[in-house]
Design a protein around this motif. Structure first.
Motif, PDB file in Angstrom:
ATOM      1  N   ILE A 215      -1.545  58.850  27.249  1.00  0.00           N
ATOM      2  CA  ILE A 215      -2.124  59.833  26.336  1.00  0.00           C
ATOM      3  C   ILE A 215      -3.279  60.549  27.027  1.00  0.00           C
ATOM      4  CG2 ILE A 215      -3.158  60.143  24.059  1.00  0.00           C
ATOM      5  CD1 ILE A 215      -1.859  57.495  23.248  1.00  0.00           C
ATOM      6  N   PRO A 216      -3.286  61.870  27.037  1.00  0.00           N
ATOM      7  CA  PRO A 216      -4.335  62.605  27.771  1.00  0.00           C
ATOM      8  C   PRO A 216      -5.715  62.404  27.152  1.00  0.00           C
ATOM      9  CG  PRO A 216      -3.011  64.098  26.449  1.00  0.00           C
ATOM     10  CD  PRO A 216      -2.319  62.770  26.394  1.00  0.00           C
ATOM     11  N   LYS A 217      -6.725  62.616  27.963  1.00  0.00           N
ATOM     12  CA  LYS A 217      -8.106  62.397  27.523  1.00  0.00           C
ATOM     13  C   LYS A 217      -8.535  63.399  26.450  1.00  0.00           C
ATOM     14  CE  LYS A 217      -9.931  65.053  31.447  1.00  0.00           C
ATOM     15  NZ  LYS A 217     -10.792  64.978  32.651  1.00  0.00           N
ATOM     16  N   THR A 218      -7.780  64.481  26.294  1.00  0.00           N
ATOM     17  CA  THR A 218      -8.135  65.495  25.294  1.00  0.00           C
ATOM     18  C   THR A 218      -7.799  65.041  23.882  1.00  0.00           C
ATOM     19  OG1 THR A 218      -5.961  66.523  25.671  1.00  0.00           O
ATOM     20  CG2 THR A 218      -7.842  67.403  26.903  1.00  0.00           C
ATOM     21  N   PHE A 219      -7.012  63.973  23.742  1.00  0.00           N
ATOM     22  CA  PHE A 219      -6.602  63.508  22.418  1.00  0.00           C
ATOM     23  C   PHE A 219      -7.756  62.780  21.746  1.00  0.00           C
ATOM     24  CE2 PHE A 219      -4.985  60.052  19.716  1.00  0.00           C
ATOM     25  CZ  PHE A 219      -4.271  60.794  18.785  1.00  0.00           C
ATOM     26  N   ALA A 220      -8.042  63.157  20.505  1.00  0.00           N
ATOM     27  CA  ALA A 220      -9.084  62.500  19.728  1.00  0.00           C
ATOM     28  C   ALA A 220      -8.514  62.155  18.362  1.00  0.00           C
ATOM     29  CB  ALA A 220     -10.304  63.399  19.588  1.00  0.00           C
ATOM     30  N   TYR A 221      -8.602  60.889  17.976  1.00  0.00           N
ATOM     31  CA  TYR A 221      -8.011  60.470  16.705  1.00  0.00           C
ATOM     32  C   TYR A 221      -8.903  60.825  15.529  1.00  0.00           C
ATOM     33  CZ  TYR A 221      -6.592  57.637  12.785  1.00  0.00           C
ATOM     34  OH  TYR A 221      -6.215  57.229  11.530  1.00  0.00           O
ATOM     35  N   SER A 222      -8.272  61.253  14.453  1.00  0.00           N
ATOM     36  CA  SER A 222      -8.938  61.388  13.157  1.00  0.00           C
ATOM     37  C   SER A 222      -7.870  61.195  12.091  1.00  0.00           C
ATOM     38  CB  SER A 222      -9.599  62.766  13.019  1.00  0.00           C
ATOM     39  OG  SER A 222      -8.601  63.782  12.912  1.00  0.00           O
ATOM     40  N   GLU A 223      -8.291  61.054  10.848  1.00  0.00           N
ATOM     41  CA  GLU A 223      -7.310  60.828   9.789  1.00  0.00           C
ATOM     42  C   GLU A 223      -6.427  62.045   9.566  1.00  0.00           C
ATOM     43  OE1 GLU A 223      -8.954  59.293   6.236  1.00  0.00           O
ATOM     44  OE2 GLU A 223      -9.144  57.294   7.094  1.00  0.00           O
ATOM     45  N   GLU A 224      -6.881  63.198  10.024  1.00  0.00           N
ATOM     46  CA  GLU A 224      -6.059  64.403   9.897  1.00  0.00           C
ATOM     47  C   GLU A 224      -5.026  64.506  11.010  1.00  0.00           C
ATOM     48  OE1 GLU A 224      -9.349  64.381   9.577  1.00  0.00           O
ATOM     49  OE2 GLU A 224      -9.374  64.673   7.403  1.00  0.00           O
ATOM     50  N   VAL A 225      -5.205  63.732  12.098  1.00  0.00           N
ATOM     51  CA  VAL A 225      -4.289  63.789  13.236  1.00  0.00           C
ATOM     52  C   VAL A 225      -3.208  62.734  13.055  1.00  0.00           C
ATOM     53  CG1 VAL A 225      -4.048  63.498  15.725  1.00  0.00           C
ATOM     54  CG2 VAL A 225      -6.055  64.651  14.785  1.00  0.00           C
TER      55      VAL A 225
END
Length: 452
Positions: A215-225
């Motif tokens: 998974i690339p470093k640009t990915f950021a988890y949130s409940e909307e993702v």
């Protein structure tokens, strides 16, 4: 290496300790002021035999074997230039597969057949002793150990060598050593190799499928993702891509390509299940989800998705290992009324544990508690997520199929009405829950006004 070294040590004990071994790992100290190559040169200068063990596996340290070989060849050539002959000798010991380069010298094959490996150790050792004495399969090894013993005798000082005893006594010494080599040293060496080879892996097959997600470093988890980035890099093990009727010649592709090539009616459920499984492994706020199951478009078999490894790097990128573990066979569900009942019970138990159990933090009683708006919003979204997981599992198990419903409920008009009412209520509740995820107050007002 230790087994071969031990045979030389046993030979040295028969030759008045004038057989000395130098090991590539045990005999050198890289921490000394002298360079390692100088230490190797010094030790090789004093030896008569360079024994190379070739196992068929070339390692990164293989270049040192080339350095040792080159140094020793230089000594042989120097001997030949000065004395016209060299007593030094290179011996290559291999196991079935000849070395890929011509090292010269004597080559001795110590491979043990699969038939011999199936025999008990003592039976095999007795066979080696018999064939060594009869000058058959192991005669080359026995003769070479005899030659090394003779070379050791030549190095003995006069007070310990042949001149120090009578001719009959010397002959007895030689006969005893010959018998020990054929009857003890060679059999013991081959018996130890038998133990080592018997534990080798004869055949390897990858029964489980694995997909590695980078998974690339640009990915950021949130409940909307709820989706993985399309540039997430996938690499298969055990031909995992074949289960989805997608493939790449080098076993790699990105997530966007995987989704575009997944041409099957089950594609939405497969994509959702994989994304929920992987995202749950990198999410700091939700528990890892190892309950996802998918149906293979290739075979129709059902697989459970299990996350087994998670790596997180300083730059923010992540690596996830997801195994696809075979679950219930499709035929089991389709052909057994009891199995269909078990499938419904399994889904019902999960539903009850999550939404009806008073101890569950997503149970209906928990919604009566006074909580902050953001916390309530998060709780509703988690409830929807768990509900979708249960719905997906029911779909993968074909529990939403009319045939399965008829098996469980039977076929009557009254039961059909009950099923229809339940289905309508479920869809209405889910629509309300989805709306509540955005505005819990409005949903509560609508529900109240509608008499729900």
């Amino acid at each position: 290496m230790l087994a071969v070294s031990k045979s030389f040590e046993s030979l040295g004990a028969l030759s008045n300790a004038y057989v000395r071994t130098v090991h590539d790992k045990k005999s050198f100290d890289p921490g000394t002021p002298d360079p390692l190559i100088s230490d190797i040169w010094g030790k090789l200068h004093d030896i008569d035999y360079l024994v190379i063990l070739y196992t068929g596996a070339l390692k990164k340290s293989f270049s040192w074997t080339g350095a040792e070989l080159g140094i020793f060849w230089g000594f042989i050539q120097a001997d030949q230039q000065a004395k016209k002959i060299s007593k030094r000798e290179i011996i290559v010991v291999y196991f079935g597969e000849m070395p890929p380069v011509g090292w010269g010298g004597l080559a001795i094959n110590l491979e043990i057949s699969s038939i011999d490996l199936q025999q008990p150790r003592d039976v095999f050792r007795h066979k080696v002793a018999r064939e060594s004495r009869q000058g058959r399969q192991y005669v080359l090894l026995s003769n070479k150990l005899q030659s090394i013993g003779a070379a050791a005798d030549a190095r003995l000082p006069a007070q310990l060598g042949q001149c120090s005893v009578t001719a009959p006594e010397w002959q007895t010494y030689l006969t005893t050593r010959s018998e020990k080599i054929a009857g003890s040293i060679v059999p013991d060496l081959m018996a130890e190799l038998h133990d080592l080879f018997a534990g080798r892996i004869r055949q390897t097959s990858i029964e489980q499928r694995l997909i590695e997600f980078r998974i690339p470093k640009t990915f950021a988890y949130s409940e909307e993702v709820v989706a993985l980035p399309d540039d997430t890099f996938l690499e298969e093990r055990g031909e995992a891509f074949a289960l989805f009727k997608v493939g790449a010649s080098d076993g790699t592709m990105n997530w966007g390509t995987f989704k575009s090539e997944l041409n099957d009616k089950e594609a939405p459920w497969i994509i959702a299940a994989i994304e929920r499984s992987v995202i749950s492994a990198v999410s700091p706020s939700i528990a890892r989800d190892d309950e996802q199951i998918i149906r293979s478009p290739d075979t129709g078999a059902i697989f459970r998705l299990i996350i087994t490894k998670r790596l997180e790097f300083y730059d923010g990128s992540r690596v996830i290992h997801m195994y696809l573990i075979p679950a219930l066979p499709v035929a089991f569900l389709e052909n057994s009324n009891a199995a269909v009942t078990l499938g419904y019970i399994n889904v019902a138990v999960k539903y009850r544990a999550i939404f009806l159990d008073p101890a569950s933090d997503l149970g209906y009683l928990s919604y009566y508690m006074q909580v902050e708006f953001d916390e309530l919003k998060s709780k509703v979204r988690r409830s929807i997520r768990e509900l979708l997981i249960i719905e997906d599992e029911a779909h993968v198990l074909n529990l939403d199929d009319l045939k399965m419903i008829n098996i469980y409920y039977g076929v009557t008009a009254d039961k059909a009405k009950v099923i229809g009412t339940m289905d309508h209520g479920s869809k209405s509740s889910r629509r309300c829950s989805a709306a509540a995820a955005e505005n819990p107050v409005d949903c509560g007002r609508d529900a109240k006004e509608g008499g729900s």
